[in-house]
Design a protein around this motif. Structure first.
Motif, PDB file in Angstrom:
ATOM      1  N   ALA A 143      49.106  -9.291 -20.962  1.00 52.26           N
ATOM      2  CA  ALA A 143      50.568  -9.380 -20.923  1.00 52.26           C
ATOM      3  C   ALA A 143      51.044 -10.406 -19.904  1.00 52.26           C
ATOM      4  O   ALA A 143      50.547 -10.472 -18.780  1.00 52.26           O
ATOM      5  CB  ALA A 143      51.170  -8.014 -20.616  1.00 52.26           C
ATOM      6  N   VAL A 144      52.018 -11.203 -20.314  1.00 54.12           N
ATOM      7  CA  VAL A 144      52.590 -12.265 -19.492  1.00 54.12           C
ATOM      8  C   VAL A 144      54.117 -12.153 -19.532  1.00 54.12           C
ATOM      9  O   VAL A 144      54.676 -11.358 -20.293  1.00 54.12           O
ATOM     10  CB  VAL A 144      52.168 -13.661 -19.997  1.00 54.12           C
ATOM     11  N   VAL A 145      54.774 -12.980 -18.724  1.00 52.57           N
ATOM     12  CA  VAL A 145      56.225 -13.102 -18.796  1.00 52.57           C
ATOM     13  C   VAL A 145      56.543 -14.391 -19.551  1.00 52.57           C
ATOM     14  O   VAL A 145      56.115 -15.475 -19.149  1.00 52.57           O
ATOM     15  CB  VAL A 145      56.871 -13.135 -17.397  1.00 52.57           C
ATOM     16  N   GLU A 146      57.254 -14.257 -20.666  1.00 51.41           N
ATOM     17  CA  GLU A 146      57.723 -15.417 -21.426  1.00 51.41           C
ATOM     18  C   GLU A 146      59.080 -15.816 -20.864  1.00 51.41           C
ATOM     19  O   GLU A 146      60.029 -15.028 -20.887  1.00 51.41           O
ATOM     20  CB  GLU A 146      57.832 -15.069 -22.909  1.00 51.41           C
ATOM     21  N   ILE A 147      59.164 -17.042 -20.360  1.00 54.89           N
ATOM     22  CA  ILE A 147      60.369 -17.515 -19.676  1.00 54.89           C
ATOM     23  C   ILE A 147      61.039 -18.546 -20.564  1.00 54.89           C
ATOM     24  O   ILE A 147      60.593 -19.689 -20.661  1.00 54.89           O
ATOM     25  CB  ILE A 147      60.007 -18.128 -18.309  1.00 54.89           C
ATOM     26  N   GLY A 148      62.089 -18.138 -21.246  1.00 53.09           N
ATOM     27  CA  GLY A 148      62.810 -19.029 -22.137  1.00 53.09           C
ATOM     28  C   GLY A 148      63.942 -19.736 -21.417  1.00 53.09           C
ATOM     29  O   GLY A 148      64.858 -19.088 -20.904  1.00 53.09           O
ATOM     30  N   LEU A 149      63.875 -21.059 -21.322  1.00 50.58           N
ATOM     31  CA  LEU A 149      64.952 -21.917 -20.808  1.00 50.58           C
ATOM     32  C   LEU A 149      65.167 -21.814 -19.296  1.00 50.58           C
ATOM     33  O   LEU A 149      66.114 -22.395 -18.764  1.00 50.58           O
ATOM     34  CB  LEU A 149      66.274 -21.627 -21.526  1.00 50.58           C
ATOM     35  N   GLY A 150      64.324 -21.106 -18.580  1.00 54.21           N
ATOM     36  CA  GLY A 150      64.448 -21.028 -17.128  1.00 54.21           C
ATOM     37  C   GLY A 150      65.453 -19.973 -16.683  1.00 54.21           C
ATOM     38  O   GLY A 150      65.729 -19.006 -17.386  1.00 54.21           O
ATOM     39  N   GLY A 151      65.999 -20.153 -15.479  1.00 58.54           N
ATOM     40  CA  GLY A 151      66.973 -19.201 -14.946  1.00 58.54           C
ATOM     41  C   GLY A 151      66.346 -17.952 -14.364  1.00 58.54           C
ATOM     42  O   GLY A 151      66.995 -16.908 -14.297  1.00 58.54           O
ATOM     43  N   LEU A 152      65.087 -18.046 -13.923  1.00 61.48           N
ATOM     44  CA  LEU A 152      64.372 -16.885 -13.388  1.00 61.48           C
ATOM     45  C   LEU A 152      63.973 -17.148 -11.939  1.00 61.48           C
ATOM     46  O   LEU A 152      63.435 -18.201 -11.612  1.00 61.48           O
ATOM     47  CB  LEU A 152      63.115 -16.611 -14.216  1.00 61.48           C
ATOM     48  N   GLN A 204      60.972 -30.349 -20.181  1.00 62.58           N
ATOM     49  CA  GLN A 204      60.242 -30.650 -21.419  1.00 62.58           C
ATOM     50  C   GLN A 204      59.748 -29.329 -21.988  1.00 62.58           C
ATOM     51  O   GLN A 204      59.088 -28.564 -21.299  1.00 62.58           O
ATOM     52  CB  GLN A 204      59.078 -31.589 -21.160  1.00 62.58           C
ATOM     53  N   GLY A 205      60.095 -29.068 -23.244  1.00 58.71           N
ATOM     54  CA  GLY A 205      59.727 -27.785 -23.840  1.00 58.71           C
ATOM     55  C   GLY A 205      60.772 -26.721 -23.594  1.00 58.71           C
ATOM     56  O   GLY A 205      61.796 -26.954 -22.940  1.00 58.71           O
ATOM     57  N   ASP A 263      51.356 -32.408 -25.325  1.00 56.18           N
ATOM     58  CA  ASP A 263      52.514 -33.250 -25.048  1.00 56.18           C
ATOM     59  C   ASP A 263      53.697 -32.663 -25.806  1.00 56.18           C
ATOM     60  O   ASP A 263      53.735 -32.678 -27.033  1.00 56.18           O
ATOM     61  CB  ASP A 263      52.232 -34.688 -25.505  1.00 56.18           C
ATOM     62  N   LEU A 264      54.658 -32.132 -25.059  1.00 53.37           N
ATOM     63  CA  LEU A 264      55.799 -31.470 -25.683  1.00 53.37           C
ATOM     64  C   LEU A 264      56.983 -32.414 -25.872  1.00 53.37           C
ATOM     65  O   LEU A 264      58.067 -31.984 -26.245  1.00 53.37           O
ATOM     66  CB  LEU A 264      56.226 -30.253 -24.853  1.00 53.37           C
ATOM     67  N   GLN A 288      58.289 -24.533 -28.826  1.00 55.46           N
ATOM     68  CA  GLN A 288      58.620 -25.359 -27.673  1.00 55.46           C
ATOM     69  C   GLN A 288      59.654 -26.442 -27.995  1.00 55.46           C
ATOM     70  O   GLN A 288      59.958 -27.286 -27.144  1.00 55.46           O
ATOM     71  CB  GLN A 288      57.343 -26.010 -27.119  1.00 55.46           C
ATOM     72  N   CYS A 289      60.231 -26.406 -29.201  1.00 56.24           N
ATOM     73  CA  CYS A 289      61.221 -27.410 -29.597  1.00 56.24           C
ATOM     74  C   CYS A 289      62.630 -26.941 -29.257  1.00 56.24           C
ATOM     75  O   CYS A 289      63.066 -25.878 -29.711  1.00 56.24           O
ATOM     76  CB  CYS A 289      61.127 -27.687 -31.097  1.00 56.24           C
ATOM     77  N   LEU A 290      63.333 -27.718 -28.485  1.00 57.05           N
ATOM     78  CA  LEU A 290      64.729 -27.424 -28.159  1.00 57.05           C
ATOM     79  C   LEU A 290      65.636 -27.787 -29.327  1.00 57.05           C
ATOM     80  O   LEU A 290      65.276 -28.634 -30.158  1.00 57.05           O
ATOM     81  CB  LEU A 290      65.147 -28.214 -26.923  1.00 57.05           C
ATOM     82  N   PRO A 291      66.819 -27.181 -29.437  1.00 57.69           N
ATOM     83  CA  PRO A 291      67.779 -27.619 -30.453  1.00 57.69           C
ATOM     84  C   PRO A 291      68.035 -29.116 -30.345  1.00 57.69           C
ATOM     85  O   PRO A 291      68.168 -29.666 -29.245  1.00 57.69           O
ATOM     86  CB  PRO A 291      69.036 -26.806 -30.111  1.00 57.69           C
TER      87      PRO A 291
END
Length: 305
Positions: A52-61, A108-109, A172-173, A275-278
């Motif tokens: 188990a890991v922490v998935e960090i979407g878009l930062g802010g942690l 990136q990502g 390479d993201l 890993q693709c941003l809008p």
């Protein structure tokens, strides 16, 4: 305790490989979207790739370390820092009690993965800790909620030796993503022009993207099949609704669906799409099942030897 969460967002989730063997109950698999980055983060600490890991979407942690140990991060570059000093996007590092670990915003990502010795602890439901908001399953408190300010994370192992990921294994993201797709059962129902367009033009990731699926914007794909009975939906299935804009279905997808499918992205392509941003550009690349299996085995061999 090991880590205290000081600030968070709804996109900070406890994840592992997900749930399997329960789709007949209407429960989808969930799990880390970028399973490759999760695996490497665990590998750096000698964990099982699915710990188990922490998935960090878009930062802010931001987190405060409450004990000495070692952590590892992999995946997107979210501007990670330890006591204000920059950390590499891919790497393992020692921490001391009282230090502050922070993830700012995407460079990136989209998603970074934070691993700890032995994996993070929690109550397993249907064999997994993975956070599923719709089903209210998993997560730190077994209620499907994202990690929040004040939550306390524990890990179950001791800090041992740490390893560096081979440079060749770090993806390479940036640039245009190339996603391999295995043609599906309804591929023959699409017009010849649509099949040509699907694989010979660039697609744009729409803002309508989450852990359930990602809508792709580009040429309108036309399918002569007007209706069909709902079928089971595999990870990475690319459905095409009546508006002709495909939707690539991810880990938190529904278990059945009734739109025709162009095919299914390979597991490695799903990890890359996560890993693709809008606004990002991508290409669909046709492949066959045998070739996809070969590439998949090679990816797993990097961890298991």
């Amino acid at each position: 305790m090991s880590l205290r969460i000081d600030s968070s967002t709804p996109f900070i989730l406890l994840q592992d490989k997900g749930r399997f063997g329960c789709r007949h109950l209407g429960v989808t698999q969930g799990g880390a979207l970028d399973w490759v980055s999760m695996g490497w983060a665990n590998w750096m600490l000698g964990n099982h790739p699915d710990a188990a890991v922490v998935e960090i979407g878009l930062g802010g942690l931001t987190l405060t370390c409450q004990r000495d140990g070692a952590l590892a991060i992999a995946g997107a570059d979210l501007g990670a820092s330890l006591d204000g000093q920059p950390l590499p996007a891919w790497g393992a590092f020692k921490v001391r009690a009282g230090q502050c670990l922070a993830f700012a915003h995407p460079r990136q990502g989209t998603r970074a993965y934070l691993a700890a010795p032995g994996g993070f602890l929690g109550e397993r439901q249907l064999g997994s800790l993975s956070t599923m908001a719709r089903e209210e399953l998993g997560g730190l408190h077994a209620n499907g909620k994202a990690l929040a300010s004040g939550d306390q994370l524990r890990w179950q192992g001791e800090a041992g030796s740490i390893r560096d990921v081979p440079r060749a294994a770090i993806p390479d993201l940036g640039g245009e993503a190339r996603l391999e797709l295995i043609m599906g059962a309804q591929a023959g129902d699409f017009s010849g022009q649509s099949l040509f367009d699907a694989f010979n033009t660039s697609w744009t990731v729409d803002t309508r993207a989450d852990r359930m699926g990602v809508r792709l914007l580009g040429p309108v794909l036309e399918c002569k099949r007007q209706s069909m009975i709902s079928e089971g939906i595999a990870l990475g299935a690319v459905q095409v609704p009546p508006d002709g804009q495909p939707i690539a279905l991810l880990n938190d997808r529904q278990t059945i669906g009734g739109y025709p499918r162009l095919g299914a992205l390979t597991p490695l392509a799903v990890a890359r799409l996560a890993q693709c941003l809008p606004g990002a550009s991508l290409r669909l690349v046709p492949t066959v099942q045998e070739a996809a299996h070969k590439v998949h085995r090679e990816a797993l061999t990097a961890w298991w030897g």
